[in-house]
Design an enzyme around this catalytic site. Structure first.
Site, PDB file in Angstrom:
ATOM      1  N   LYS A   1       0.835  -1.203   0.000  1.00  0.00           N
ATOM      2  CA  LYS A   1       0.000   0.000   0.000  1.00  0.00           C
ATOM      3  C   LYS A   1       0.872   1.255   0.000  1.00  0.00           C
ATOM      4  O   LYS A   1       1.560   1.540   0.973  1.00  0.00           O
ATOM      5  CB  LYS A   1      -0.916   0.045   1.227  1.00  0.00           C
ATOM      6  CG  LYS A   1      -1.931   1.177   1.093  1.00  0.00           C
ATOM      7  CD  LYS A   1      -2.640   1.512   2.386  1.00  0.00           C
ATOM      8  CE  LYS A   1      -1.867   2.468   3.236  1.00  0.00           C
ATOM      9  NZ  LYS A   1      -1.634   3.801   2.644  1.00  0.00           N
TER      10      LYS A   1
ATOM     11  N   GLY B   1       7.414   4.646   8.058  1.00  0.00           N
ATOM     12  CA  GLY B   1       6.526   5.781   8.302  1.00  0.00           C
ATOM     13  C   GLY B   1       6.775   6.334   9.690  1.00  0.00           C
ATOM     14  O   GLY B   1       7.895   6.257  10.208  1.00  0.00           O
ATOM     15  N   SER B   2       5.722   6.861  10.299  1.00  0.00           N
ATOM     16  CA  SER B   2       5.895   7.545  11.580  1.00  0.00           C
ATOM     17  C   SER B   2       6.104   6.552  12.725  1.00  0.00           C
ATOM     18  O   SER B   2       5.605   5.422  12.685  1.00  0.00           O
ATOM     19  CB  SER B   2       4.669   8.407  11.869  1.00  0.00           C
ATOM     20  OG  SER B   2       3.522   7.590  11.952  1.00  0.00           O
TER      21      SER B   2
ATOM     22  N   GLY C   1       4.168   3.075  13.728  1.00  0.00           N
ATOM     23  CA  GLY C   1       5.038   1.921  13.963  1.00  0.00           C
ATOM     24  C   GLY C   1       4.735   1.243  15.286  1.00  0.00           C
ATOM     25  O   GLY C   1       4.652   0.013  15.372  1.00  0.00           O
TER      26      GLY C   1
ATOM     27  N   GLU D   1      10.680   0.809   9.844  1.00  0.00           N
ATOM     28  CA  GLU D   1      11.662   1.869   9.616  1.00  0.00           C
ATOM     29  C   GLU D   1      10.936   3.168   9.909  1.00  0.00           C
ATOM     30  O   GLU D   1      10.021   3.552   9.190  1.00  0.00           O
ATOM     31  CB  GLU D   1      12.177   1.786   8.179  1.00  0.00           C
ATOM     32  CG  GLU D   1      13.530   2.441   8.023  1.00  0.00           C
ATOM     33  CD  GLU D   1      13.400   3.818   7.445  1.00  0.00           C
ATOM     34  OE1 GLU D   1      13.355   4.775   8.260  1.00  0.00           O
ATOM     35  OE2 GLU D   1      13.321   3.941   6.224  1.00  0.00           O
TER      36      GLU D   1
ATOM     37  N   CYS E   1      13.764  10.644   6.518  1.00  0.00           N
ATOM     38  CA  CYS E   1      13.831  10.134   7.888  1.00  0.00           C
ATOM     39  C   CYS E   1      15.252  10.206   8.437  1.00  0.00           C
ATOM     40  O   CYS E   1      15.451  10.327   9.638  1.00  0.00           O
ATOM     41  CB  CYS E   1      13.303   8.714   7.954  1.00  0.00           C
ATOM     42  SG  CYS E   1      13.969   7.664   6.664  1.00  0.00           S
TER      43      CYS E   1
ATOM     44  N   GLU F   1      10.992  14.872  15.645  1.00  0.00           N
ATOM     45  CA  GLU F   1      11.123  14.878  14.184  1.00  0.00           C
ATOM     46  C   GLU F   1      10.151  15.881  13.571  1.00  0.00           C
ATOM     47  O   GLU F   1       8.950  15.822  13.826  1.00  0.00           O
ATOM     48  CB  GLU F   1      10.835  13.481  13.636  1.00  0.00           C
ATOM     49  CG  GLU F   1      11.015  13.396  12.139  1.00  0.00           C
ATOM     50  CD  GLU F   1      10.788  11.997  11.594  1.00  0.00           C
ATOM     51  OE1 GLU F   1       9.715  11.420  11.831  1.00  0.00           O
ATOM     52  OE2 GLU F   1      11.698  11.489  10.914  1.00  0.00           O
TER      53      GLU F   1
HETATM   54  P1  NAI Z   1       2.129   7.717   8.663  1.00  0.00           P
HETATM   55  O1  NAI Z   1       3.009   6.852   9.490  1.00  0.00           O
HETATM   56  O2  NAI Z   1       0.738   7.958   9.122  1.00  0.00           O
HETATM   57  O3  NAI Z   1       2.003   7.097   7.176  1.00  0.00           O
HETATM   58  C1  NAI Z   1       2.868   6.164   6.602  1.00  0.00           C
HETATM   59  C2  NAI Z   1       2.063   5.063   5.940  1.00  0.00           C
HETATM   60  O4  NAI Z   1       1.324   4.349   6.922  1.00  0.00           O
HETATM   61  C3  NAI Z   1       1.030   5.552   4.932  1.00  0.00           C
HETATM   62  O5  NAI Z   1       0.955   4.632   3.862  1.00  0.00           O
HETATM   63  C4  NAI Z   1      -0.260   5.523   5.740  1.00  0.00           C
HETATM   64  O6  NAI Z   1      -1.413   5.394   4.953  1.00  0.00           O
HETATM   65  C5  NAI Z   1      -0.048   4.303   6.591  1.00  0.00           C
HETATM   66  N1  NAI Z   1      -0.822   4.277   7.833  1.00  0.00           N
HETATM   67  C6  NAI Z   1      -1.316   5.323   8.549  1.00  0.00           C
HETATM   68  N2  NAI Z   1      -1.958   4.892   9.653  1.00  0.00           N
HETATM   69  C7  NAI Z   1      -1.852   3.531   9.655  1.00  0.00           C
HETATM   70  C8  NAI Z   1      -2.302   2.508  10.534  1.00  0.00           C
HETATM   71  N3  NAI Z   1      -2.976   2.775  11.648  1.00  0.00           N
HETATM   72  N4  NAI Z   1      -2.013   1.210  10.241  1.00  0.00           N
HETATM   73  C9  NAI Z   1      -1.310   0.914   9.127  1.00  0.00           C
HETATM   74  N5  NAI Z   1      -0.881   1.843   8.244  1.00  0.00           N
HETATM   75  C10 NAI Z   1      -1.137   3.135   8.496  1.00  0.00           C
HETATM   76  O7  NAI Z   1       2.875   9.076   8.438  1.00  0.00           O
HETATM   77  P2  NAI Z   1       2.237  10.503   8.014  1.00  0.00           P
HETATM   78  O8  NAI Z   1       1.001  10.766   8.805  1.00  0.00           O
HETATM   79  O9  NAI Z   1       2.136  10.540   6.552  1.00  0.00           O
HETATM   80  O10 NAI Z   1       3.392  11.476   8.500  1.00  0.00           O
HETATM   81  C11 NAI Z   1       3.464  11.862   9.872  1.00  0.00           C
HETATM   82  C12 NAI Z   1       4.889  11.982  10.316  1.00  0.00           C
HETATM   83  O11 NAI Z   1       5.539  10.725  10.261  1.00  0.00           O
HETATM   84  C13 NAI Z   1       5.756  12.885   9.459  1.00  0.00           C
HETATM   85  O12 NAI Z   1       5.590  14.219   9.799  1.00  0.00           O
HETATM   86  C14 NAI Z   1       7.129  12.357   9.768  1.00  0.00           C
HETATM   87  O13 NAI Z   1       7.597  12.914  10.966  1.00  0.00           O
HETATM   88  C15 NAI Z   1       6.914  10.874   9.953  1.00  0.00           C
HETATM   89  N6  NAI Z   1       7.216  10.095   8.736  1.00  0.00           N
HETATM   90  C16 NAI Z   1       8.356   9.370   8.714  1.00  0.00           C
HETATM   91  C17 NAI Z   1       8.700   8.671   7.571  1.00  0.00           C
HETATM   92  C18 NAI Z   1       9.945   7.872   7.474  1.00  0.00           C
HETATM   93  O14 NAI Z   1      10.442   7.680   6.378  1.00  0.00           O
HETATM   94  N7  NAI Z   1      10.459   7.343   8.563  1.00  0.00           N
HETATM   95  C19 NAI Z   1       7.882   8.742   6.360  1.00  0.00           C
HETATM   96  C20 NAI Z   1       6.664   9.494   6.506  1.00  0.00           C
HETATM   97  C21 NAI Z   1       6.381  10.157   7.657  1.00  0.00           C
END
Ligand code: NAI
Ligand code: MG
Length: 489
Positions: free
Chosen positions: A194, A246-247, A251, A268, A302, A399
Site C-alpha cells: 500500500k 513511516g511515523s 510503527g 523503519e 527520515c 522529528e
Molecule cells: P504515517 O506513518 O501515518 O504514514 C505512513 C504510511 O502508513 C502511509 O501509507 C499511511 O497510509 C499508513 N498508515 C497510517 N496509519 C496507519 C495505521 N494505523 N495502520 C497501518 N498503516 C497506516 O505518516 P504521516 O502521517 O504521513 O506522517 C506523519 C509523520 O511521520 C511525518 O511528519 C514524519 O515525521 C513521519 N514520517 C516518517 C517517515 C519515514 O520515512 N520514517 C515517512 C513518513 C512520515
C-alpha cells in the site's frame, strides 16, 4: 522565478531562466483502480479519492479506495501465488522476472521521475538523478541474489515466509516500494503493498510494469487507501509479515497489533540525525553537506541531518556561510531542472512544520529563513535555521520532517557524542573532519544505523539501512535485507 542572492559579493542581478521538464510524454489516467491478482479492479465500495499535485493543489487523478474486503482479495491472491509455482520456481527463473522489472523501470525512468515530482512535490533533479536510478538499482541488486541464496545463507536452506504486507510513506514513494518489493520477490514471497495516500501514482505505474514483465498474477498486489486500509493489512490473519516505513506513532501501533500473532515485522521509523562538524573539517564541503543533509527533498527524509553540532571555534563561520548558501537555493516548480527545493508534500505536513517553528520560537530559539518569496499556490516552506536552542527544546528532540535545522555548538568529542545520543531516535548521523580517528570514534559511539563521514544522504542497494531505538527494527538493503523475508532451515 526565484532570484539568486543579492547579498553575495560576486552576485549581480541575475536570474535563472526556467527549464521545466516536459510533461508531454506523461500519461496519468484520470482514474486508477486497484491492482489485484494481476488485474486492475474496481474497489468493492466503488469509492475513489483524489491525489493532488502539492505544487499547484490541482487534482492529478482519482485513486481507488481499498476496503477491508479488497485487502482480503489481495491477500487471497497473494496466498494463491505463493502456493502456486512462484515460491517453488528456480531462483534463476525468479531472478529473470526481477531483472525484467529493473530494465523496464530504466526504460521508463523519465516518465516515473516526472510523475514522482508531480504527485509528491520533490524536485525533478532528485527524482530523476536519485530516486528512480536507485529504484532500478535495487531491483537489479536483488535480482542478482535470487539464484544465490545458498551463498547469502551458507549451510542453510531458505524458504519464503509467505505473504508480506508492505506499507510505505510519501517521501520516497517508488524507492520505498522497490526497497520492499525487490527482496521479497528475490526470496519467493508474494506481496500486498500500500503506497501513501498522497503519492500513489508511481506505485500504480509500477503495477503496469509488473504486467508488462509478465509477473505471475497475485505475486505483487498494489492497493491504495489511507490509514484504515493499512490497518486492514496489518490485521489480516493470513499475512505473515509486515514491513512498514513511516511515523514512529504508527510503527508502535503496528507493533502492538502484531504482538502475539506470530507475524514477523520490520519497522523503519522516524529520525533526528546529528550532523557533527569538527573545526578541522573541510568547511565549504561541510556547508554543502549540511545543505544536502537537511534541505534535500524539503527535509522529508527520515535520516535528515536535522540536528547540527558545530565545534565552537568555527560556529560563526559555518553559520554565516550557511546563511549565504541558503539565499542561493532555488525554491519553486518541482519540474524545473534548476529547482533545489520543491513543494512540501501536503497541507498536513506544512501545518506540522509551521507548528514546530512557532513552538521553537516560543521556547526561545532564534530563527533565520531565506528571504525570497514563496509561490502563492501550493505548499511551500522556506529553508529555516534555529540557533539559541538546547537539548531540552522540542525542536531539537522531535522529528519535524521539513527543511528546519536546529544548530548547537560543542567543545569536545565526548560532549558531542553525549549530545548526539541524547535522543529517542537512532537512524543516522554524520561526521565532518580531516581526522580518521575522530571518524572511527564518532561512528562507533553514535548509536545510529548509518553514520556518514564527510558526506551525507548517500545510498546504495548493497548497504543495509535501519534504526536503533525508536527509529525502528530490522534492516533493509544489502544481504541483511534478505533476512526478514526468509525462514532458515
Ligand atoms: P504515517 O506513518 O501515518 O504514514 C505512513 C504510511 O502508513 C502511509 O501509507 C499511511 O497510509 C499508513 N498508515 C497510517 N496509519 C496507519 C495505521 N494505523 N495502520 C497501518 N498503516 C497506516 O505518516 P504521516 O502521517 O504521513 O506522517 C506523519 C509523520 O511521520 C511525518 O511528519 C514524519 O515525521 C513521519 N514520517 C516518517 C517517515 C519515514 O520515512 N520514517 C515517512 C513518513 C512520515
Ligand atoms: Mg499527490
Amino acid at each position: 522565478m526565484a532570484k539568486a542572492s543579492p547579498t553575495l559579493e560576486f552576485d549581480t542581478d541575475w536570474e535563472y531562466s526556467s527549464a521545466p521538464e516536459s510533461t508531454d510524454h506523461i500519461q496519468i489516467k484520470p482514474q486508477n483502480e486497484l491492482f489485484i491478482n494481476g488485474d486492475f479492479v474496481v474497489p468493492s465500495d466503488g469509492n475513489y479519492f483524489d491525489t493532488i499535485n502539492p505544487a499547484s493543489e490541482k487534482t492529478l487523478s482519482k485513486v481507488g479506495h481499498a476496503t477491508a474486503d479488497d485487502v482480503d482479495k489481495a491477500v487471497k491472491a497473494a496466498r494463491k501465488a505463493v502456493k502456486g509455482p512462484w515460491s517453488k520456481m528456480d531462483g534463476a527463473e525468479r531472478g529473470k522476472y526481477i531483472f525484467r522489472i529493473a530494465r523496464l523501470i530504466q526504460e521508463k525512468a523519465r516518465e516515473f521521475a516526472v510523475i514522482e515530482s508531480m504527485d509528491g512535490g520533490k524536485p525533478i533533479r532528485e527524482s530523476r538523478d536519485v530516486d528512480i536510478p536507485l529504484v532500478s538499482a535495487h531491483f537489479f541488486y536483488y535480482a542478482g541474489w535470487a539464484d544465490k541464496l545458498e551463498y547469502a545463507f551458507p549451510g542453510k536452506d531458505t524458504t519464503p515466509i509467505g505473504v508480506a504486507g508492505q506499507i510505505i510513506p510519501w517521501n520516497f514513494p517508488l524507492l520505498m516500494a522497490a526497497w520492499k518489493i525487490a527482496p521479497a520477490l528475490a526470496t519467493g514471497n508474494a506481496v500486498v503493498l500500500k503506497p501513501a495516500e498522497t503519492t500513489p501514482l508511481t506505485a500504480l505505474k509500477l503495477a503496469e510494469v509488473l504486467q508488462e514483465a509478465d509477473l505471475p498474477p497475485g505475486v505483487v498486489n498494489i492497493i491504495t487507501g489511507a490509514g484504515k486500509t493499512g490497518q486492514a493489512i496489518v490485521d489480516h490473519p493470513d499475512v505473515d509479515k509486515i514491513a512498514f516505513t513511516g511515523s514512529t506513532e504508527v510503527g508502535k501501533m503496528i507493533m502492538r497489533a502484531v504482538a502475539g500473532t506470530g507475524k514477523r515485522y520490520t519497522l523503519e521509523l522516524g529520525g533526528k540525525a546529528a550532523n557533527i562538524i569538527f573545526e578541522d573539517a573541510p568547511i565549504d564541503q561541510a556547508v554543502e553537506g549540511i545543505v544536502n543533509s537537511i534541505f534535500f527533498n524539503q527535509g522529508h527524509v527520515c535520516c535528515a541531518g536535522s540536528r547540527l553540532f558545530v565545534q565552537e571555534s568555527i560556529a560563526d563561520t559555518i553559520i554565516s556561510k550557511l546563511k549565504d548558501r541558503m539565499e542561493t537555493l532555488i525554491i519553486g516548480d518541482p519540474l524545473d531542472k534548476n529547482t533545489d527545493i520543491g513543494a512540501i508534500n501536503s497541507k498536513m505536513q506544512l501545518d506540522k512544520i509551521k507548528m514546530y517553528v512557532k513552538l521553537g520560537q516560543k521556547e526561545g530559539g532564534t530563527i533565520h529563513q531565506s528571504s525570497y518569496s514563496l509561490p502563492k499556490k501550493g505548499f511551500w516552506y522556506a529553508p529555516t535555521l534555529f540557533t539559541d536552542v538546547s537539548q531540552s527544546h522540542r525542536v531539537v528532540q522531535e522529528e519535524i520532517f521539513g527543511p528546519v535545522l536546529a544548530i548547537q555548538t560543542f567543545r569536545t568529542v565526548d560532549e558531542v557524542i553525549t549530545k548526539a545520543n541524547n535522543i529517542p531516535y537512532g537512524l543516522s548521523g554524520g561526521v565532518w573532519t580531516d581526522k580518521g580517528s575522530k571518524i572511527f570514534k564518532i561512528s562507533k559511539a553514535v548509536r545510529a544505523g548509518v553514520v556518514w563521514a564527510n558526506t551525507f544522504n548517500k545510498f546504495d542497494p548493497s548497504s543495509p539501512f535501519g534504526g536503533y531505538k525508536e527509529s525502528g527494527m530490522g534492516r533493509e538493503g544489502g544481504l541483511e535485507g534478505l533476512m526478514p523475508y526468509v525462514n532458515l532451515v
